[in-house]
Design an enzyme around this catalytic site. Structure first.
Site, PDB file in Angstrom:
ATOM      1  N   LEU A  47       0.826  -1.210   0.000  1.00  9.51           N
ATOM      2  CA  LEU A  47       0.000   0.000   0.000  1.00  9.51           C
ATOM      3  C   LEU A  47       0.863   1.264   0.000  1.00  9.51           C
ATOM      4  CD1 LEU A  47      -2.413  -1.128   2.866  1.00  9.51           C
ATOM      5  CD2 LEU A  47      -2.967  -1.056   0.437  1.00  9.51           C
ATOM      6  N   CYS A  54       9.858   0.255  11.090  1.00  7.77           N
ATOM      7  CA  CYS A  54       8.771  -0.636  10.625  1.00  7.77           C
ATOM      8  C   CYS A  54       9.202  -2.081  10.465  1.00  7.77           C
ATOM      9  CB  CYS A  54       8.265  -0.241   9.240  1.00  7.77           C
ATOM     10  SG  CYS A  54       7.908   1.450   8.964  1.00  7.77           S
ATOM     11  N   ARG A  91      -4.849   5.082  10.161  1.00  6.36           N
ATOM     12  CA  ARG A  91      -4.839   3.648  10.419  1.00  6.36           C
ATOM     13  C   ARG A  91      -5.238   3.284  11.857  1.00  6.36           C
ATOM     14  NH1 ARG A  91      -1.423   0.995   6.671  1.00  6.36           N
ATOM     15  NH2 ARG A  91      -1.835   1.877   4.617  1.00  6.36           N
ATOM     16  N   ASP A 139       2.490  -6.290   2.448  1.00  9.12           N
ATOM     17  CA  ASP A 139       3.074  -5.378   3.443  1.00  9.12           C
ATOM     18  C   ASP A 139       3.641  -6.092   4.666  1.00  9.12           C
ATOM     19  OD1 ASP A 139       2.579  -2.543   2.521  1.00  9.12           O
ATOM     20  OD2 ASP A 139       0.552  -3.342   2.333  1.00  9.12           O
ATOM     21  N   ARG A 149      -4.337  -5.910   5.520  1.00 12.31           N
ATOM     22  CA  ARG A 149      -3.211  -6.298   6.371  1.00 12.31           C
ATOM     23  C   ARG A 149      -3.636  -7.160   7.565  1.00 12.31           C
ATOM     24  NH1 ARG A 149       1.272  -2.026   7.503  1.00 12.31           N
ATOM     25  NH2 ARG A 149       2.211  -4.032   8.014  1.00 12.31           N
ATOM     26  N   HIS A 209       1.874   7.004   9.674  1.00 12.88           N
ATOM     27  CA  HIS A 209       1.853   6.611  11.093  1.00 12.88           C
ATOM     28  C   HIS A 209       2.576   7.673  11.916  1.00 12.88           C
ATOM     29  CE1 HIS A 209       1.773   2.265   9.491  1.00 12.88           C
ATOM     30  NE2 HIS A 209       0.628   2.428  10.113  1.00 12.88           N
TER      31      HIS A 209
END
Length: 258
Positions: free
Chosen positions: A19, A248, A133, A62, A87, A163
Protein backbone atom coordinates in the site's frame (compact mmCIF):
# COMPACT_ATOMS: atom_id res chain seq x y z
CA UNK A 1 18.74 -8.64 32.64
CA UNK A 2 16.34 -7.12 30.06
CA UNK A 3 16.00 -8.97 26.78
CA UNK A 4 17.33 -7.88 23.40
CA UNK A 5 15.12 -9.78 20.98
CA UNK A 6 13.99 -8.43 17.62
CA UNK A 7 11.05 -9.82 15.66
CA UNK A 8 11.51 -9.57 11.89
CA UNK A 9 9.68 -10.97 8.88
CA UNK A 10 11.07 -11.78 5.45
CA UNK A 11 9.64 -9.64 2.60
CA UNK A 12 6.78 -11.12 0.60
CA UNK A 13 7.47 -11.81 -3.11
CA UNK A 14 4.46 -9.50 -3.64
CA UNK A 15 6.16 -6.60 -1.81
CA UNK A 16 5.81 -4.31 -4.86
CA UNK A 17 2.01 -4.46 -4.43
CA UNK A 18 2.26 -2.91 -0.94
CA UNK A 19 0.00 0.00 0.00
CA UNK A 20 0.99 3.63 -0.54
CA UNK A 21 -1.09 6.44 0.96
CA UNK A 22 0.83 9.72 1.14
CA UNK A 23 3.33 9.29 -1.72
CA UNK A 24 3.32 8.43 -5.43
CA UNK A 25 3.79 4.76 -6.30
CA UNK A 26 7.25 3.83 -7.65
CA UNK A 27 8.58 0.53 -8.94
CA UNK A 28 10.06 -1.68 -6.21
CA UNK A 29 13.00 -3.99 -6.93
CA UNK A 30 12.02 -7.13 -4.98
CA UNK A 31 15.49 -8.73 -5.15
CA UNK A 32 17.19 -5.57 -3.92
CA UNK A 33 14.59 -5.34 -1.14
CA UNK A 34 15.55 -8.82 0.11
CA UNK A 35 19.25 -7.82 0.11
CA UNK A 36 18.45 -4.63 2.01
CA UNK A 37 16.33 -6.54 4.49
CA UNK A 38 19.14 -9.03 5.10
CA UNK A 39 21.60 -6.19 5.72
CA UNK A 40 19.14 -4.57 8.16
CA UNK A 41 18.73 -7.84 10.08
CA UNK A 42 22.52 -8.28 10.11
CA UNK A 43 22.92 -4.78 11.60
CA UNK A 44 20.61 -5.76 14.48
CA UNK A 45 22.46 -9.03 15.00
CA UNK A 46 25.87 -7.30 14.95
CA UNK A 47 24.70 -5.03 17.78
CA UNK A 48 23.67 -7.85 20.06
CA UNK A 49 20.04 -8.41 19.13
CA UNK A 50 18.72 -11.96 19.04
CA UNK A 51 16.69 -12.32 15.85
CA UNK A 52 13.28 -14.01 16.00
CA UNK A 53 11.93 -14.59 12.50
CA UNK A 54 8.14 -14.63 12.23
CA UNK A 55 6.82 -17.08 9.63
CA UNK A 56 6.61 -15.27 6.29
CA UNK A 57 3.22 -14.24 4.90
CA UNK A 58 3.84 -14.43 1.17
CA UNK A 59 0.28 -13.42 0.26
CA UNK A 60 0.49 -10.22 2.32
CA UNK A 61 2.51 -7.60 0.37
CA UNK A 62 3.07 -5.38 3.44
CA UNK A 63 3.96 -8.17 5.88
CA UNK A 64 7.66 -7.20 6.08
CA UNK A 65 6.49 -4.15 8.09
CA UNK A 66 6.12 -6.32 11.16
CA UNK A 67 6.05 -3.37 13.58
CA UNK A 68 2.43 -2.64 12.62
CA UNK A 69 1.12 -5.98 13.87
CA UNK A 70 1.91 -5.79 17.59
CA UNK A 71 2.74 -3.27 20.32
CA UNK A 72 4.93 -4.34 23.23
CA UNK A 73 4.82 -2.80 26.71
CA UNK A 74 6.86 -4.62 29.38
CA UNK A 75 5.94 -8.29 28.84
CA UNK A 76 2.53 -7.60 27.29
CA UNK A 77 1.98 -7.98 23.55
CA UNK A 78 -1.04 -6.07 22.24
CA UNK A 79 -1.97 -7.65 18.92
CA UNK A 80 -2.96 -4.89 16.52
CA UNK A 81 -6.01 -4.72 14.30
CA UNK A 82 -4.70 -2.95 11.19
CA UNK A 83 -6.70 -0.04 9.83
CA UNK A 84 -5.91 -1.35 6.34
CA UNK A 85 -8.14 -4.39 5.92
CA UNK A 86 -5.71 -6.04 3.49
CA UNK A 87 -3.21 -6.30 6.37
CA UNK A 88 -5.38 -8.13 8.92
CA UNK A 89 -4.09 -11.59 7.97
CA UNK A 90 -0.60 -10.51 9.04
CA UNK A 91 -1.26 -10.74 12.78
CA UNK A 92 -1.84 -14.48 13.36
CA UNK A 93 1.77 -15.65 12.93
CA UNK A 94 3.03 -12.68 14.96
CA UNK A 95 0.68 -13.61 17.79
CA UNK A 96 2.10 -17.15 17.68
CA UNK A 97 5.67 -15.83 17.79
CA UNK A 98 5.14 -13.53 20.81
CA UNK A 99 3.13 -16.16 22.69
CA UNK A 100 6.03 -18.56 22.05
CA UNK A 101 8.39 -16.04 23.70
CA UNK A 102 6.24 -16.07 26.85
CA UNK A 103 4.50 -12.72 26.36
CA UNK A 104 1.11 -12.10 27.87
CA UNK A 105 -1.18 -11.50 24.85
CA UNK A 106 -3.99 -8.92 24.50
CA UNK A 107 -5.91 -7.85 21.40
CA UNK A 108 -7.45 -4.80 19.77
CA UNK A 109 -11.07 -5.70 19.00
CA UNK A 110 -13.58 -4.38 16.49
CA UNK A 111 -14.49 -1.50 16.09
CA UNK A 112 -10.99 -0.52 17.19
CA UNK A 113 -8.16 -0.24 14.68
CA UNK A 114 -4.54 0.25 15.66
CA UNK A 115 -1.24 -0.22 13.84
CA UNK A 116 2.02 -0.49 15.75
CA UNK A 117 3.67 2.20 13.62
CA UNK A 118 1.41 4.66 15.45
CA UNK A 119 2.91 3.87 18.86
CA UNK A 120 6.07 5.54 20.22
CA UNK A 121 7.25 4.53 23.70
CA UNK A 122 9.58 6.73 25.71
CA UNK A 123 10.08 5.22 29.15
CA UNK A 124 6.58 4.81 30.58
CA UNK A 125 5.03 7.38 28.24
CA UNK A 126 3.24 5.79 25.29
CA UNK A 127 2.42 8.22 22.48
CA UNK A 128 -0.24 6.92 20.11
CA UNK A 129 -0.99 8.50 16.74
CA UNK A 130 -4.66 8.98 15.92
CA UNK A 131 -4.64 9.00 12.13
CA UNK A 132 -5.65 7.10 9.03
CA UNK A 133 -4.84 3.65 10.42
CA UNK A 134 -5.57 4.00 14.16
CA UNK A 135 -9.00 5.14 15.29
CA UNK A 136 -10.36 6.54 18.58
CA UNK A 137 -11.59 3.11 19.73
CA UNK A 138 -8.09 1.71 19.10
CA UNK A 139 -6.58 4.49 21.25
CA UNK A 140 -9.08 3.73 24.05
CA UNK A 141 -8.26 0.01 23.96
CA UNK A 142 -4.51 0.72 24.05
CA UNK A 143 -5.10 2.88 27.15
CA UNK A 144 -7.14 0.14 28.79
CA UNK A 145 -4.40 -2.43 28.10
CA UNK A 146 -1.35 -0.43 29.20
CA UNK A 147 -2.43 2.17 31.79
CA UNK A 148 -2.97 -0.51 34.50
CA UNK A 149 0.68 -1.54 33.90
CA UNK A 150 1.93 1.97 34.65
CA UNK A 151 1.90 3.57 31.20
CA UNK A 152 0.92 7.18 30.58
CA UNK A 153 -0.85 7.20 27.21
CA UNK A 154 -0.76 10.42 25.16
CA UNK A 155 -2.83 10.62 21.95
CA UNK A 156 -1.32 12.63 19.09
CA UNK A 157 -3.14 13.75 15.91
CA UNK A 158 -1.54 12.41 12.69
CA UNK A 159 -2.71 13.62 9.27
CA UNK A 160 0.38 14.35 7.15
CA UNK A 161 2.04 10.93 7.26
CA UNK A 162 0.98 7.30 7.43
CA UNK A 163 1.85 6.61 11.09
CA UNK A 164 3.04 8.61 14.10
CA UNK A 165 6.49 7.00 13.74
CA UNK A 166 6.61 8.13 10.10
CA UNK A 167 6.89 11.61 11.67
CA UNK A 168 8.73 11.16 15.00
CA UNK A 169 10.88 8.77 17.02
CA UNK A 170 13.14 9.44 20.02
CA UNK A 171 16.82 9.49 20.96
CA UNK A 172 18.13 7.39 23.88
CA UNK A 173 17.77 10.35 26.28
CA UNK A 174 14.06 10.64 25.43
CA UNK A 175 14.35 13.69 23.15
CA UNK A 176 11.75 13.39 20.37
CA UNK A 177 13.09 13.93 16.84
CA UNK A 178 11.03 14.81 13.80
CA UNK A 179 10.85 16.72 10.54
CA UNK A 180 8.50 19.63 11.29
CA UNK A 181 6.72 19.79 7.88
CA UNK A 182 5.45 16.23 8.46
CA UNK A 183 4.23 16.82 12.03
CA UNK A 184 0.77 17.86 13.23
CA UNK A 185 1.58 18.87 16.80
CA UNK A 186 5.27 19.30 17.73
CA UNK A 187 4.23 21.13 20.92
CA UNK A 188 2.88 17.88 22.45
CA UNK A 189 6.44 16.66 23.03
CA UNK A 190 8.30 17.93 26.10
CA UNK A 191 11.76 17.85 24.52
CA UNK A 192 11.91 18.11 20.76
CA UNK A 193 14.77 18.34 18.25
CA UNK A 194 13.89 19.16 14.62
CA UNK A 195 15.86 17.22 11.99
CA UNK A 196 16.67 18.42 8.46
CA UNK A 197 15.39 15.38 6.51
CA UNK A 198 12.17 13.41 6.70
CA UNK A 199 14.05 10.08 6.83
CA UNK A 200 16.13 11.50 9.70
CA UNK A 201 13.02 11.32 11.92
CA UNK A 202 13.39 7.55 12.25
CA UNK A 203 15.92 5.84 14.50
CA UNK A 204 16.03 2.40 16.11
CA UNK A 205 17.91 2.42 19.42
CA UNK A 206 20.46 -0.37 19.18
CA UNK A 207 21.82 0.10 22.71
CA UNK A 208 24.34 2.54 24.15
CA UNK A 209 24.73 5.53 21.85
CA UNK A 210 24.16 3.60 18.60
CA UNK A 211 21.29 4.64 16.32
CA UNK A 212 20.16 2.53 13.37
CA UNK A 213 19.02 4.90 10.63
CA UNK A 214 18.44 5.17 6.89
CA UNK A 215 21.15 6.07 4.38
CA UNK A 216 18.72 8.62 2.89
CA UNK A 217 19.31 11.07 5.80
CA UNK A 218 23.03 11.95 5.68
CA UNK A 219 22.62 15.48 7.14
CA UNK A 220 20.70 14.10 10.10
CA UNK A 221 23.35 11.42 10.63
CA UNK A 222 25.92 14.23 10.83
CA UNK A 223 23.77 16.10 13.34
CA UNK A 224 23.48 13.00 15.56
CA UNK A 225 27.20 12.24 15.32
CA UNK A 226 27.86 15.84 16.37
CA UNK A 227 25.66 15.24 19.45
CA UNK A 228 27.81 12.25 20.43
CA UNK A 229 25.72 9.45 18.96
CA UNK A 230 26.96 6.77 16.61
CA UNK A 231 24.78 6.40 13.50
CA UNK A 232 24.61 2.85 12.06
CA UNK A 233 23.44 3.45 8.52
CA UNK A 234 21.46 1.02 6.35
CA UNK A 235 20.06 1.48 2.85
CA UNK A 236 16.30 0.77 2.83
CA UNK A 237 15.40 2.57 -0.41
CA UNK A 238 12.99 -0.14 -1.62
CA UNK A 239 10.99 -0.01 1.63
CA UNK A 240 10.94 3.80 1.61
CA UNK A 241 9.06 3.57 -1.71
CA UNK A 242 6.25 1.95 0.33
CA UNK A 243 6.37 4.53 3.17
CA UNK A 244 8.50 2.16 5.24
CA UNK A 245 11.29 3.24 7.57
CA UNK A 246 13.85 1.60 9.88
CA UNK A 247 11.39 1.20 12.76
CA UNK A 248 8.77 -0.64 10.63
CA UNK A 249 11.00 -3.60 9.82
CA UNK A 250 11.34 -4.98 13.36
CA UNK A 251 9.70 -5.14 16.78
CA UNK A 252 12.19 -4.82 19.60
CA UNK A 253 11.37 -6.75 22.79
CA UNK A 254 13.27 -5.30 25.71
CA UNK A 255 10.86 -6.02 28.56
CA UNK A 256 11.14 -9.81 28.75
CA UNK A 257 13.27 -11.18 31.57
CA UNK A 258 15.02 -14.51 31.20
Amino acid sequence: MPSKKALVRRPSPRLAEGLVTHIEREGVDADLAVEQWEAYVQALRTHGWEIVEVDPADDCPDSVFVEDTVVMYKNVALIARPGAESRRDETAAVEEAVAGLGCSVNWIWEPGTLEGGDVLKIGDTVYVGRGGRTNAAGVQQLRAAFEPLGARVVAVPVSKVLHLKSAVTALPDGTVIGHIPRMDAPSLFERFLPVPEEAGSHVVLLGGDKLLMAASAPKTAELFADLGYEPVVVDISEFEKLEGCVTCLSVRLRGLYA
